[in-house]
Design an enzyme around this catalytic site. Structure first.
Site, PDB file in Angstrom:
ATOM      1  N   HIS A  83      55.379  43.498  32.131  1.00  0.00           N
ATOM      2  CA  HIS A  83      54.547  44.626  31.719  1.00  0.00           C
ATOM      3  C   HIS A  83      55.337  45.924  31.934  1.00  0.00           C
ATOM      4  CE1 HIS A  83      50.564  46.366  31.122  1.00  0.00           C
ATOM      5  NE2 HIS A  83      50.717  47.112  32.193  1.00  0.00           N
TER       6      HIS A  83
ATOM      7  N   SER B  71      49.899  50.193  28.318  1.00  0.00           N
ATOM      8  CA  SER B  71      48.893  49.724  29.253  1.00  0.00           C
ATOM      9  C   SER B  71      47.591  50.520  29.126  1.00  0.00           C
ATOM     10  CB  SER B  71      49.494  49.793  30.661  1.00  0.00           C
ATOM     11  OG  SER B  71      48.824  48.919  31.507  1.00  0.00           O
TER      12      SER B  71
ATOM     13  N   TRP C  62      48.443  38.741  32.057  1.00  0.00           N
ATOM     14  CA  TRP C  62      47.178  39.435  32.362  1.00  0.00           C
ATOM     15  C   TRP C  62      46.634  40.156  31.130  1.00  0.00           C
ATOM     16  CZ3 TRP C  62      43.355  39.251  35.523  1.00  0.00           C
ATOM     17  CH2 TRP C  62      42.624  40.369  35.930  1.00  0.00           C
TER      18      TRP C  62
ATOM     19  N   LYS D 117      45.613  51.643  25.629  1.00  0.00           N
ATOM     20  CA  LYS D 117      44.193  51.584  25.259  1.00  0.00           C
ATOM     21  C   LYS D 117      43.795  52.975  24.734  1.00  0.00           C
ATOM     22  CE  LYS D 117      43.464  48.961  29.616  1.00  0.00           C
ATOM     23  NZ  LYS D 117      43.979  47.652  29.426  1.00  0.00           N
TER      24      LYS D 117
HETATM   25  C1  GTR Z   1      45.895  47.074  35.395  1.00  0.00           C
HETATM   26  C2  GTR Z   1      44.729  46.857  34.475  1.00  0.00           C
HETATM   27  C3  GTR Z   1      45.218  46.748  33.065  1.00  0.00           C
HETATM   28  C4  GTR Z   1      46.251  47.784  32.692  1.00  0.00           C
HETATM   29  C5  GTR Z   1      47.131  48.217  33.840  1.00  0.00           C
HETATM   30  C6  GTR Z   1      47.834  49.566  33.699  1.00  0.00           C
HETATM   31  O1  GTR Z   1      45.529  47.092  36.711  1.00  0.00           O
HETATM   32  O2  GTR Z   1      44.084  45.679  34.864  1.00  0.00           O
HETATM   33  O3  GTR Z   1      44.118  46.782  32.188  1.00  0.00           O
HETATM   34  O4  GTR Z   1      45.662  48.877  32.104  1.00  0.00           O
HETATM   35  O5  GTR Z   1      46.451  48.297  35.034  1.00  0.00           O
HETATM   36  O6  GTR Z   1      47.352  50.490  33.055  1.00  0.00           O
HETATM   37  O7  GTR Z   1      48.879  49.699  34.315  1.00  0.00           O
END
Ligand code: GTR
Length: 441
Positions: free
Chosen positions: A412, A271, A362, A275
């Site tokens: 996720h 997540s 998402w 990045k």
């Molecule tokens: C969310 C965000 C994502 C992702 C995620 C995370 O809210 O929109 O880009 O990075 O968090 O890191 O858990």
């Protein structure tokens, strides 16, 4: 009572029909989740240099285009970073040669960026398999909730850093004893060690707490000069750049630890930390393998698709993650001089893995796949095959050679399935005589 009975009946009926009860996690409204509505776009070509000439050889890529692209990402997306601090000190704070029932060596190391008198430091937790003699390959990944959250091992120091969420054993933004092991489902430590790998992790919040004002308590309040001696204002870099810089400092430590094979470091992140991992892996060729787990917008997913999370939304929700310039692409992704396939391509010719999850809409799983696929153009220059398929594979069907890809069922998260693929990918590349995970000089 009646309502309860009805609810139970409904659940039983759904189970009988084998319809998953939650098909997708609730998605923010007002964003596009329809493949048909993805705007027309043209991806920037990683093999066309800034002056318009075509890159035709691996040498041209390595000698000039790679640096150009890195600079574009620095300037327009993640920002610049400081260099390696001269005053950095490594302090081994604990060693247990009989950890995890005698199967592992556990070490804790504090990396003091500016010596012991300044507060800027990251605390690294390292497990090594005891059965292996000599330096071992290591997986490195930041954790979201402190080192103590990855395993219930009582010997792990409880983090004293600020915690983002007041849940899973955190109170008043601080960890408590009951937070031990709260993220262990994401960290199959015993499996990793049994496969002959070490595991290193650190809490990303040690570098900069993850909120808008977090920079005040992080390294961005200290470093004002970049690696080339140019001044570095707050908006010239970003939390993601700061976190990625921390990963590079951890590799500096690895290079001094004789138990670690620092030519075989696999970096993974999930997540926002995915990045961070791809940006760190692009910058630092000492990472032999880089793994993006569900990294989505600003990670592996193509920005131009504006599918699910968009540039505008991420810059609004998390203004500290990216640099000042990135904000100018809000609602205007096609003006970006880069897209995320080029970030994946910056790993070339080192093996890279991109993983998606079916319910993680998402993060735009299809955009993550298309990005992994498009990066193959650069791998081809090196004669290395990429994902090896034209269209996104079925769920739970990993593909790819030097660019691995899978989309698994589920949400996720980082799961045992994901780890199984990463371990096998590393096995293959470290042992396969066709692969060359060592950075090209
Ligand atoms: C969310 C965000 C994502 C992702 C995620 C995370 O809210 O929109 O880009 O990075 O968090 O890191 O858990």
């Amino acid at each position: 009572m009646k309502a309860n009975c009805l609810a139970i009946r409904l659940v039983l009926t759904l189970m009988a029909l084998s319809i998953p009860m939650t098909q997708t996690t609730a998605l923010p409204t007002g964003f596009n989740y329809d493949e048909e509505k993805v705007p027309d776009y043209t991806l920037p070509d990683p093999l066309v240099a800034n002056n318009g000439t075509r890159i035709q050889s691996a040498a041209q890529w390595t000698d000039s285009r790679r640096g150009e692209l890195l600079k574009l990402f620095e300037e327009h997306v993640y920002g610049r970073r400081p260099g390696r601090p001269e005053a950095m000190e490594f302090e081994v704070t604990s060693v247990d040669n009989n950890a995890l029932n005698g199967t592992a060596i556990r070490k804790e190391i504090t990396i003091h960026f500016e010596g012991k008198n300044e507060p800027y430091a990251v605390h690294v937790l390292l497990y090594l398999p005891k059965k292996n003699m000599g330096p071992v390959p290591v997986f490195l990944g930041y954790n979201f909730n402190g080192n103590h959250s990855i395993h219930s091992d009582q010997g792990i120091s409880l983090s004293t850093s600020w915690m983002r969420k007041n849940e899973n054993g955190n109170k008043n933004h601080l960890a408590t004893e009951s937070a031990r092991g709260s993220s262990s489902s994401r960290w199959p430590v015993e499996t990793i060690l049994a496969r002959g790998y070490g595991l290193a992790t650190a809490y990303y919040g040690d570098i900069e707490p993850d909120h808008k004002e977090g920079w005040k308590d992080g390294i961005r309040s200290f470093y004002k000069i970049d690696e080339n001696g140019k001044s570095l204002a707050l908006e010239d870099w970003s939390a993601i750049s700061a976190w990625s810089w921390g990963l590079n400092r951890i590799v500096d430590y690895f290079e001094t630890d004789l138990d670690i094979d620092s030519n075989r470091i696999a970096l993974l992140g999930h997540s926002r930390l995915g990045k961070t991992a791809v940006w760190a892996g692009a910058n630092d060729e000492r990472f032999a393998i880089t793994i993006s787990n569900n990294s989505g917008c600003g990670g592996a997913a193509l920005s131009r698709r504006a599918f699910g999370e968009t540039v505008e939304r991420i810059n609004t929700s998390f203004p500290h993650w990216f640099n000042g310039n990135f904000k100018s692409y809000n609602g205007n992704e096609s003006a970006l001089p880069v897209d995320q396939h080029e970030l994946i391509a910056l790993m070339a010719p080192r093996p890279v893995y991109v993983a998606s999850a079916k319910e993680d809409v998402w993060a735009d799983p299809h955009g993550e796949f298309l990005s992994a696929k498009a990066a193959g153009e650069v791998y081809a220059l090196f004669g290395k095959p990429g994902v090896g398929v034209e269209t996104q594979p079925d769920v739970n069907t990993p593909v790819g050679d030097f660019i691995g890809y899978h989309i698994r069922t589920g949400k996720h998260d980082v799961t045992a399935f994901d780890w199984e693929q990463y371990l096998s990918f590393a096995d293959r590349h470290y042992q396969n005589p066709r692969s060359d995970p060592l950075p090209l000089k």
